[in-house]
Design a protein around this motif. Structure first.
Motif, short mmCIF file in Angstrom:
data_model
loop_
_atom_site.label_atom_id
_atom_site.label_comp_id
_atom_site.label_asym_id
_atom_site.label_seq_id
_atom_site.Cartn_x
_atom_site.Cartn_y
_atom_site.Cartn_z
N GLY A 175 1.01 -1.39 -0.15
CA GLY A 175 0.02 0.35 0.29
C GLY A 175 0.74 0.93 0.13
N ASP A 176 0.20 2.13 0.41
CA ASP A 176 1.08 3.21 0.61
C ASP A 176 1.79 4.02 1.38
OD1 ASP A 176 -1.47 4.20 1.01
OD2 ASP A 176 -1.50 6.40 0.13
N HIS A 177 1.39 2.99 2.50
CA HIS A 177 1.96 4.11 4.11
C HIS A 177 3.10 2.91 4.27
CE1 HIS A 177 2.36 6.05 7.64
NE2 HIS A 177 1.89 4.70 8.21
N SER A 178 4.13 3.17 4.54
CA SER A 178 5.37 2.39 4.30
C SER A 178 5.77 1.09 3.55
CB SER A 178 5.21 2.21 5.73
OG SER A 178 5.77 3.16 6.39
N PRO A 179 5.45 0.93 2.50
CA PRO A 179 5.13 -0.73 1.66
C PRO A 179 6.82 -0.87 2.02
CG PRO A 179 5.24 0.89 0.25
CD PRO A 179 5.24 2.07 1.20
N GLY A 180 6.63 -2.39 1.95
CA GLY A 180 7.93 -3.46 2.02
C GLY A 180 8.50 -3.61 2.92
N VAL A 181 8.13 -2.87 4.01
CA VAL A 181 9.01 -3.19 5.34
C VAL A 181 7.89 -3.82 5.83
CG1 VAL A 181 10.22 -0.80 5.65
CG2 VAL A 181 7.55 -1.48 6.64
N TRP A 182 8.34 -4.50 7.33
CA TRP A 182 7.32 -5.16 8.38
C TRP A 182 7.15 -4.64 9.24
CZ3 TRP A 182 6.56 -10.77 7.87
CH2 TRP A 182 7.90 -11.07 5.93
N SER A 183 5.92 -4.99 9.85
CA SER A 183 5.20 -4.48 10.83
C SER A 183 4.26 -5.80 12.15
CB SER A 183 4.20 -3.37 10.68
OG SER A 183 3.56 -2.77 11.96
N PHE A 184 4.24 -4.30 12.93
CA PHE A 184 3.05 -5.63 14.15
C PHE A 184 2.08 -5.27 13.71
CE2 PHE A 184 6.62 -4.02 17.51
CZ PHE A 184 7.34 -5.24 17.17
N PRO A 185 0.77 -5.85 14.23
CA PRO A 185 -0.43 -5.73 13.54
C PRO A 185 -1.25 -4.86 14.10
CG PRO A 185 0.08 -8.48 14.15
CD PRO A 185 0.84 -7.26 15.17
N GLY A 186 -1.67 -4.03 13.53
CA GLY A 186 -2.65 -2.17 14.27
C GLY A 186 -3.08 -1.55 13.29
N GLY A 187 -3.05 -0.72 13.50
CA GLY A 187 -3.92 0.40 13.48
C GLY A 187 -4.10 1.91 14.01
N HIS A 188 -5.58 2.10 13.82
CA HIS A 188 -5.90 3.80 14.11
C HIS A 188 -6.75 3.15 14.82
CE1 HIS A 188 -4.53 4.88 10.03
NE2 HIS A 188 -3.74 5.38 10.65
N LEU A 189 -6.66 3.98 16.51
CA LEU A 189 -7.20 4.21 17.12
C LEU A 189 -8.71 5.16 17.24
CD1 LEU A 189 -8.20 3.50 20.54
CD2 LEU A 189 -6.86 5.66 20.53
N GLU A 190 -9.45 4.59 17.57
CA GLU A 190 -11.12 5.04 16.31
C GLU A 190 -11.95 5.89 17.74
OE1 GLU A 190 -11.83 5.07 13.90
OE2 GLU A 190 -9.86 3.62 13.12
N ILE A 191 -12.46 6.50 17.32
CA ILE A 191 -13.33 7.58 18.48
C ILE A 191 -13.96 6.88 19.40
CG2 ILE A 191 -15.42 9.16 18.73
CD1 ILE A 191 -12.96 10.46 17.60
N ASN A 192 -14.27 6.70 20.55
CA ASN A 192 -14.48 6.07 21.81
C ASN A 192 -14.62 4.79 21.63
OD1 ASN A 192 -16.67 8.31 22.77
ND2 ASN A 192 -17.99 7.93 21.52
N GLU A 193 -13.44 4.47 21.40
CA GLU A 193 -12.34 3.46 21.66
C GLU A 193 -11.78 3.01 22.92
OE1 GLU A 193 -11.93 -0.29 17.70
OE2 GLU A 193 -10.64 1.85 18.03
N SER A 194 -11.56 2.02 23.20
CA SER A 194 -10.98 1.75 24.23
C SER A 194 -9.06 1.18 23.53
CB SER A 194 -10.87 1.30 25.68
OG SER A 194 -11.39 -0.38 25.01
N PHE A 195 -8.27 1.09 24.34
CA PHE A 195 -6.70 0.59 23.52
C PHE A 195 -6.96 -0.62 23.57
CE2 PHE A 195 -3.99 3.80 26.50
CZ PHE A 195 -5.05 5.24 24.67
N GLU A 196 -7.15 -1.98 24.13
CA GLU A 196 -7.94 -3.24 24.24
C GLU A 196 -9.06 -3.57 23.12
OE1 GLU A 196 -9.36 -6.73 26.78
OE2 GLU A 196 -8.63 -5.29 27.96
N GLU A 197 -10.30 -2.58 23.18
CA GLU A 197 -10.59 -2.82 22.16
C GLU A 197 -10.30 -1.94 20.59
OE1 GLU A 197 -14.82 -1.17 23.98
OE2 GLU A 197 -13.50 -0.05 23.12
N CYS A 198 -9.57 -1.02 20.16
CA CYS A 198 -8.84 -1.02 19.32
C CYS A 198 -7.66 -2.70 19.00
CB CYS A 198 -8.34 0.56 19.19
SG CYS A 198 -7.07 0.57 17.34
N ILE A 199 -7.13 -2.96 19.58
CA ILE A 199 -5.65 -3.86 18.93
C ILE A 199 -6.51 -4.76 19.43
CG2 ILE A 199 -4.71 -5.77 20.65
CD1 ILE A 199 -3.02 -2.42 19.65
#
Length: 139
Positions: free
Chosen positions: A26-50
């Motif tokens: 994709g367009d954000h940091s292609p070709g590199v390795w990363s952990f699963p994850g993403g963006h925190l959404e409105i009204n979402e706890s850290f645990e819910e997001c993960i």
């Protein structure tokens, strides 16, 4: 230029001394390795997001989620994006990671300390440069 700072969430999932990572597309940091994850959404706890991001990206369910264990701050000059990244630990309970978002993920792989990739996403570089020893801390 984007004038918003986003909150990124990264999940550290360990199994048998290995950490789960994906090779990005994709367009954000292609070709590199990363952990699963993403963006925190409105009204979402850290645990819910993960939990949501892990399920959306890998189809895995996880056990206990703890953290944040570390926070980093990134600015991507090429895209003008700015992130605060929170690293969380998610307990692996079983199953195999599947590519659920083929437009964003080329492959999932469990990496140990010996084969940990050199081409990693900026937040993980910052995590390691901060002195956090991923494989020692997760034991």
């Amino acid at each position: 230029m984007n004038q918003t700072v986003r909150v990124g969430m990264a999940a550290i999932i360990m199994k048998d001394g290995k950490v789960l990572m994906h090779k990005r597309k994709g367009d954000h940091s292609p070709g590199v390795w990363s952990f699963p994850g993403g963006h925190l959404e409105i009204n979402e706890s850290f645990e819910e997001c993960i939990r949501r991001e892990i399920k959306e990206e890998t189809d895995l369910d996880v056990g206990k989620v703890t953290g944040p264990i570390k926070v980093t701050n990134e600015f991507y000059e090429e895209s003008g994006k700015s992130y605060v990244t929170l690293f969380m630990v998610a307990e692996y309970i079983g199953g195999e990671a599947k590519i659920m978002e083929p437009e964003k993920c080329e492959a999932w792989k469990w990496h140990d300390e010996k084969d940990f990739p050199k081409e990693i996403m900026l937040p993980i570089k910052n995590l390691i440069e901060s002195g956090y020893d991923l494989f020692r801390m997760m034991k």
